[in-house]
Design a protein around this motif. Structure first.
Motif, PDB file in Angstrom:
ATOM      1  N   ASN A 158      -0.239   8.239  -0.959  1.00  0.00           N
ATOM      2  CA  ASN A 158       0.827   9.194  -1.322  1.00  0.00           C
ATOM      3  C   ASN A 158       0.652   9.472  -2.938  1.00  0.00           C
ATOM      4  O   ASN A 158       1.189  10.355  -3.374  1.00  0.00           O
ATOM      5  CB  ASN A 158       2.037   8.347  -1.269  1.00  0.00           C
ATOM      6  CG  ASN A 158       2.718   7.907   0.183  1.00  0.00           C
ATOM      7  OD1 ASN A 158       2.091   8.876   1.060  1.00  0.00           O
ATOM      8  ND2 ASN A 158       3.420   7.138   0.454  1.00  0.00           N
ATOM      9  N   THR A 159      -0.303   8.783  -3.721  1.00  0.00           N
ATOM     10  CA  THR A 159      -0.591   9.158  -4.872  1.00  0.00           C
ATOM     11  C   THR A 159      -1.405  10.329  -5.101  1.00  0.00           C
ATOM     12  O   THR A 159      -1.869  10.707  -6.131  1.00  0.00           O
ATOM     13  CB  THR A 159      -1.112   8.043  -5.757  1.00  0.00           C
ATOM     14  OG1 THR A 159      -2.063   7.369  -4.912  1.00  0.00           O
ATOM     15  CG2 THR A 159      -0.119   7.015  -5.890  1.00  0.00           C
ATOM     16  N   TYR A 160      -1.786  10.884  -3.776  1.00  0.00           N
ATOM     17  CA  TYR A 160      -2.955  11.987  -3.993  1.00  0.00           C
ATOM     18  C   TYR A 160      -2.301  13.109  -3.306  1.00  0.00           C
ATOM     19  O   TYR A 160      -1.563  13.040  -2.169  1.00  0.00           O
ATOM     20  CB  TYR A 160      -4.153  11.718  -3.244  1.00  0.00           C
ATOM     21  CG  TYR A 160      -5.221  12.659  -3.486  1.00  0.00           C
ATOM     22  CD1 TYR A 160      -6.144  12.533  -4.391  1.00  0.00           C
ATOM     23  CD2 TYR A 160      -5.068  13.972  -2.739  1.00  0.00           C
ATOM     24  CE1 TYR A 160      -7.300  13.546  -4.721  1.00  0.00           C
ATOM     25  CE2 TYR A 160      -6.209  14.824  -3.192  1.00  0.00           C
ATOM     26  CZ  TYR A 160      -7.378  14.583  -4.104  1.00  0.00           C
ATOM     27  OH  TYR A 160      -7.998  15.534  -4.237  1.00  0.00           O
TER      28      TYR A 160
ATOM     29  N   VAL B 283       1.121   3.165  -9.092  1.00  0.00           N
ATOM     30  CA  VAL B 283       0.555   2.136  -8.222  1.00  0.00           C
ATOM     31  C   VAL B 283       0.197   2.611  -6.919  1.00  0.00           C
ATOM     32  O   VAL B 283       1.081   3.213  -6.068  1.00  0.00           O
ATOM     33  CB  VAL B 283       1.690   0.968  -8.125  1.00  0.00           C
ATOM     34  CG1 VAL B 283       0.843  -0.049  -7.192  1.00  0.00           C
ATOM     35  CG2 VAL B 283       1.590   0.233  -9.379  1.00  0.00           C
ATOM     36  N   ALA B 284      -1.038   2.448  -6.393  1.00  0.00           N
ATOM     37  CA  ALA B 284      -1.516   2.936  -5.170  1.00  0.00           C
ATOM     38  C   ALA B 284      -1.364   1.812  -4.237  1.00  0.00           C
ATOM     39  O   ALA B 284      -1.203   1.989  -3.024  1.00  0.00           O
ATOM     40  CB  ALA B 284      -3.055   3.353  -5.359  1.00  0.00           C
TER      41      ALA B 284
ATOM     42  N   ILE C  40       1.006  -1.173   0.185  1.00  0.00           N
ATOM     43  CA  ILE C  40       0.019  -0.178   0.062  1.00  0.00           C
ATOM     44  C   ILE C  40       0.841   1.168  -0.030  1.00  0.00           C
ATOM     45  O   ILE C  40       1.641   1.408   0.988  1.00  0.00           O
ATOM     46  CB  ILE C  40      -0.993  -0.011   1.236  1.00  0.00           C
ATOM     47  CG1 ILE C  40      -1.844  -1.119   1.359  1.00  0.00           C
ATOM     48  CG2 ILE C  40      -1.782   1.328   1.219  1.00  0.00           C
ATOM     49  CD1 ILE C  40      -2.745  -1.365   2.569  1.00  0.00           C
ATOM     50  N   ASN C  41       0.915   2.175  -1.228  1.00  0.00           N
ATOM     51  CA  ASN C  41       1.662   3.240  -1.351  1.00  0.00           C
ATOM     52  C   ASN C  41       1.079   4.316  -0.335  1.00  0.00           C
ATOM     53  O   ASN C  41       0.359   5.321  -0.827  1.00  0.00           O
ATOM     54  CB  ASN C  41       1.704   3.620  -2.692  1.00  0.00           C
ATOM     55  CG  ASN C  41       2.688   4.561  -3.043  1.00  0.00           C
ATOM     56  OD1 ASN C  41       3.252   5.290  -2.120  1.00  0.00           O
ATOM     57  ND2 ASN C  41       2.532   4.945  -4.253  1.00  0.00           N
TER      58      ASN C  41
ATOM     59  N   PHE D  90      -4.843   1.283  -9.306  1.00  0.00           N
ATOM     60  CA  PHE D  90      -4.586   2.672  -9.674  1.00  0.00           C
ATOM     61  C   PHE D  90      -5.867   3.609  -9.353  1.00  0.00           C
ATOM     62  O   PHE D  90      -6.986   2.882  -9.695  1.00  0.00           O
ATOM     63  CB  PHE D  90      -4.225   2.842 -11.004  1.00  0.00           C
ATOM     64  CG  PHE D  90      -2.984   2.017 -11.514  1.00  0.00           C
ATOM     65  CD1 PHE D  90      -1.759   2.587 -11.475  1.00  0.00           C
ATOM     66  CD2 PHE D  90      -3.015   0.682 -11.951  1.00  0.00           C
ATOM     67  CE1 PHE D  90      -0.573   1.843 -12.073  1.00  0.00           C
ATOM     68  CE2 PHE D  90      -1.856   0.210 -12.100  1.00  0.00           C
ATOM     69  CZ  PHE D  90      -0.744   0.597 -12.451  1.00  0.00           C
ATOM     70  N   THR D  91      -5.498   4.659  -8.940  1.00  0.00           N
ATOM     71  CA  THR D  91      -6.901   5.484  -8.455  1.00  0.00           C
ATOM     72  C   THR D  91      -6.425   6.883  -8.418  1.00  0.00           C
ATOM     73  O   THR D  91      -5.349   7.294  -8.413  1.00  0.00           O
ATOM     74  CB  THR D  91      -7.581   5.215  -7.291  1.00  0.00           C
ATOM     75  OG1 THR D  91      -8.867   5.916  -7.218  1.00  0.00           O
ATOM     76  CG2 THR D  91      -6.651   5.348  -6.134  1.00  0.00           C
TER      77      THR D  91
END
Length: 399
Positions: free
Chosen positions: A289-291, A301-302, A231-232, A317-318
């Motif tokens: 972290n992808t936001y 990759v989330a 989990i990122n 992915f989101t």
């Protein structure tokens, strides 16, 4: 997030009239489903099984009952087809909210996850929602929410389907007439791409997601805690014993919530940690972290899940700020599911991309850190949420 065991009532067998088709000679899908087992009329609306595929051995079966993913077949390391999601193999069980309640594979709306005390404030007015989870609202009202509505099939090709739904003003207490679509597309790289869109005529809350339960091991009769998860996220939102976030945002470092390196779920299952003890597993929101800076990076990759048994890797992915990860803590009910298999506890992992849980309450209360998770949608605005599940075969777990 946990199944709605004991909380779903009412839609069920009384309203269902099944087709009298002869199913003996029906052609089965690669996943072994009989399409005629999904042919029905519920509340005057037709249901069916839709099959999408590509040229690389991926097949996805869906039904417009709840806009649900019923099966996802992808090749394993031996190039053998493996169905990697849980569910039922007939519409009767999906629709029977008393004897086999589930949110398996559903398109959840209008608000995924929980809203504390079942109330929101929109346009200066307080609205009381249908309470279906210890006084709180879960998944838009449960059995009268979108996961048990019949979506219209707006468009369909061999690789894509568009489900549409119009939710009336006042539905389960929510304000505004909402027009929503969910587009599911099977891509050539073995990705199931999902786009949720919606508009409203009154200020309301919108938070849609897909609720598929993944077991990549090829044998959903056994616990899936040997699956390797990533989990990122550096932070998560702790919750109380009713799964409502406390309002805190905590670091994962030094806790069993730290999946920043791919790790077998079993290695993090520490019941001395109160968050895991309360949920009997993982059922929490991670702050991705992808936001960043008000925008989600849906190219990075989330999260991921990997099976050392089959070599199948799932990458998620989101564009959403949060990811609720649920590890089948309320499974193991003894109900015979797809192909008669009885799923045990902790058999699966669900990745729900979304706004943080209870965001309507936290936004109004101006809880620090929740400003990036504003679920309110106003007339003239368009809601857009993107979620993608990409499958591949790997020798070892990667991000």
């Amino acid at each position: 997030m946990r199944n709605l065991k004991g909380l779903l009532f009412g839609v069920g067998m009384a309203s269902m009239l099944f087709s009298a088709c002869d199913t003996k000679h029906a052609q089965l899908t690669v996943s072994g489903l009989n399409p005629t087992a999904f042919d029905s009329i519920i509340n005057g609306k037709k249901t069916e099984l839709i099959t999408l595929s590509n040229q690389n051995g991926m097949e996805v079966c869906l039904t417009n009952y709840g806009g649900r993913v019923v099966s996802i077949v992808v090749p394993d390391k031996n190039n053998q087809p493996a169905d990697v999601v849980l569910g039922y193999d007939n519409l009767a069980q999906y629709a029977d909210t008393i004897n086999s309640p589930s949110d398996y594979g559903s398109t959840v709306g209008r608000y995924a996850n929980r809203i504390k005390d079942s109330k929101i404030n929109a346009s200066g007015k307080e609205y009381h929602l249908r309470a279906n989870d210890n006084g709180n609202s879960l998944h838009g009202g449960g059995n009268t929410g979108w996961m048990h509505q019949i979506y219209a099939i707006k468009a369909k090709t061999d690789s894509s389907v568009v489900f549409s739904l119009t939710a009336s003003d006042g539905e389960n207490g929510f304000p505004g007439t909402v027009k929503a679509t969910a587009t599911y597309t099977v891509k050539s790289d073995n990705t199931l791409d999902i786009v949720f869109e919606a508009t409203t005529d009154k200020e309301t809350v919108i938070n849609m997601t897909n609720h598929s339960y993944f077991n990549l091991n090829g044998d959903p009769s056994k616990e899936g805690f040997d699956q390797v998860m990533y989990i990122n996220a550096d932070k998560f939102t702790p919750s109380d014993k009713l799964y409502i976030p406390t309002g805190e945002i905590k670091n994962v470092a030094g806790t069993p919530m730290d999946f920043r390196k791919p790790t077998a779920i079993a290695d993090k299952y520490d019941t001395s940690f109160n968050q895991i003890k309360n949920a009997t597993g993982f059922d929490h929101n991670w702050c991705l972290n992808t936001y960043k800076n008000g925008k989600g990076d849906d190219k990075t990759v989330a999260a991921s899940l990997y099976s050392p048994r089959t070599g199948i890797l799932l990458e998620v992915f989101t564009n959403e700020p949060g990811l609720q990860v649920y590890t089948g803590n309320f499974q193991g009910t003894g109900i015979a599911c797809k192909h008669g298999i009885k799923y045990p506890k902790h058999v699966s992992v669900c990745f729900e991309s979304q706004k943080y849980p209870d965001s309507p309450t936290k936004i109004v209360a101006k809880t620090k850190g929740w400003d990036i998770s504003n679920p309110y949608l106003k007339p003239g605005e368009k809601y857009y949420s993107h979620l993608a599940y990409k499958f591949s075969v790997q020798e070892t777990s990667t991000k």
